[in-house]
Design an enzyme around this catalytic site. Structure first.
Site, PDB file in Angstrom:
ATOM      1  CG  ASP A  43     -32.268  76.052 126.755  1.00 19.87           C
ATOM      2  OD1 ASP A  43     -31.234  76.312 127.402  1.00 19.87           O
ATOM      3  OD2 ASP A  43     -33.414  76.376 127.155  1.00 19.87           O
ATOM      4  CB  SER A  44     -26.455  77.281 125.919  1.00 15.63           C
ATOM      5  OG  SER A  44     -26.014  75.956 126.074  1.00 15.63           O
ATOM      6  CG  ASP A  82     -31.487  72.630 128.984  1.00 13.19           C
ATOM      7  OD1 ASP A  82     -31.639  72.243 130.159  1.00 13.19           O
ATOM      8  OD2 ASP A  82     -30.717  73.553 128.661  1.00 13.19           O
ATOM      9  CE  LYS A 110     -29.903  72.636 132.506  1.00 14.03           C
ATOM     10  NZ  LYS A 110     -30.662  73.874 132.213  1.00 14.03           N
ATOM     11  CD  GLU A 112     -34.387  77.908 131.902  1.00 13.29           C
ATOM     12  OE1 GLU A 112     -35.088  78.931 132.042  1.00 13.29           O
ATOM     13  OE2 GLU A 112     -33.446  77.835 131.081  1.00 13.29           O
ATOM     14  CD  GLU A 177     -27.828  80.405 133.913  1.00  8.99           C
ATOM     15  OE1 GLU A 177     -28.382  79.324 133.633  1.00  8.99           O
ATOM     16  OE2 GLU A 177     -27.446  81.222 133.061  1.00  8.99           O
TER      17      GLU A 177
HETATM   18  O1  KIV Z   1     -28.458  75.650 128.269  1.00  7.87           O
HETATM   19  C1  KIV Z   1     -27.458  75.470 128.964  1.00  7.87           C
HETATM   20  O2  KIV Z   1     -26.352  75.312 128.447  1.00  7.87           O
HETATM   21  C2  KIV Z   1     -27.624  75.452 130.413  1.00  7.87           C
HETATM   22  C3  KIV Z   1     -26.435  75.444 131.296  1.00  7.87           C
HETATM   23  C4  KIV Z   1     -25.354  76.319 131.009  1.00  7.87           C
HETATM   24  C5  KIV Z   1     -26.733  75.399 132.729  1.00  7.87           C
HETATM   25  O3  KIV Z   1     -28.709  75.418 130.870  1.00  7.87           O
END
Ligand code: KIV
Length: 249
Positions: A43-44, A82, A110, A112, A177
């Protein structure tokens, strides 16, 4: 072979995992053809592609759109995605959205935090889950910034306990992280599943970075722990300027 088994084998063989993020077809394909171990549609996305200030407002629809593009470019590497903020507030919602991500091509999802009920709901349906502890970017606004985690004894104890709980809930790996480096090493020694660090020292079983940070594509924002391997913003701008000059001359 499931992702979980292949990751545990790599932990036993002491082979470090090199993971990176992708958000579209060309980057997914380039990473895959370069031999990366896992591609995360993170989600970056919100920060490095969509121009948001942080990851908090990324939606399922945005994530799905970019995941499908990456999937079309990747033949070999596992692709993880994510679960965006508020897409897993309850176990039912977590399972519903994890299924949408796998239907769109994710091999793992993934999320959090130590949300054990959500993780159980997903893993019990045979979907692989990657945990994420330490600094949780979806909470950056409450936290007031990106801060190192696990420096105090109490915080370290909680993160270690959470990491063990994620493993017991069936996670196939855990991203750490901005976790204090000595704590990351302790967690890595304690767990059977791999730890993947970002800004958490060299003692993890693997590392992940946001690919545009690694490639120097966003000179206006570079986290302190990133050592870029390229400065692509410079040749891109040089090529664009040359094109403009050529057209105008
Ligand atoms: O959103 C993302 O890119 C991430 C990673 C950098 C761990 O969660």
């Amino acid at each position: 072979m499931t992702l979980k088994i292949s990751l545990s084998e790599s932990k036993n063989q002491l082979r470090k995992q090199a993971w990176l993020t992708a958000y579209d077809y060309p980057l997914g394909r380039l990473l895959d053809e370069s031999g990366i171990d896992l591609i995360l549609v993170g989600d970056s996305l919100g920060m490095v592609v969509l121009g948001y200030e942080d990851t908090v407002d990324v939606t399922m629809d945005e994530l799905l759109h970019h995941l499908k593009a990456v999937r079309r470019g990747v033949k070999r590497a596992p692709v993880a995605a994510d679960l965006p903020n508020h897409s897993y507030d309850t176990p039912d919602q977590a399972l519903f959205n994890a299924k949408r991500l796998t239907e769109a091509g994710a091999d793992a999802v993934k999320l959090e935090g130590a949300l054990i009920d959500q993780i159980n709901a997903i893993t019990s349906h045979g979907i692989e889950v990657i945990g994420h502890l330490g600094m949780l970017p979806q909470h950056v606004r409450e936290e007031g910034g990106y801060h190192k985690k696990g420096k105090s004894a109490d915080e370290a104890k909680t993160i270690l306990a959470d990491a063990v709980a994620l493993q017991e809930a069936g996670c196939c790996a855990v991203v750490l992280e901005l976790v204090d480096a000595s704590l990351s090493k302790t967690i890595t020694e304690r767990l059977d599943i791999p730890t993947i660090g970002i800004g958490s020292g060299a003692g993890c079983d693997g590392q992940i970075l946001v690919t545009p940070d690694l490639l120097g594509l966003q000179p206006w924002f570079r986290p302190a722990f990133v050592k870029p391997k390229a400065d692509l913003a410079t040749p891109i701008q040089a090529a664009i300027k040359e094109y403009i000059r050529e057209i105008r001359s």
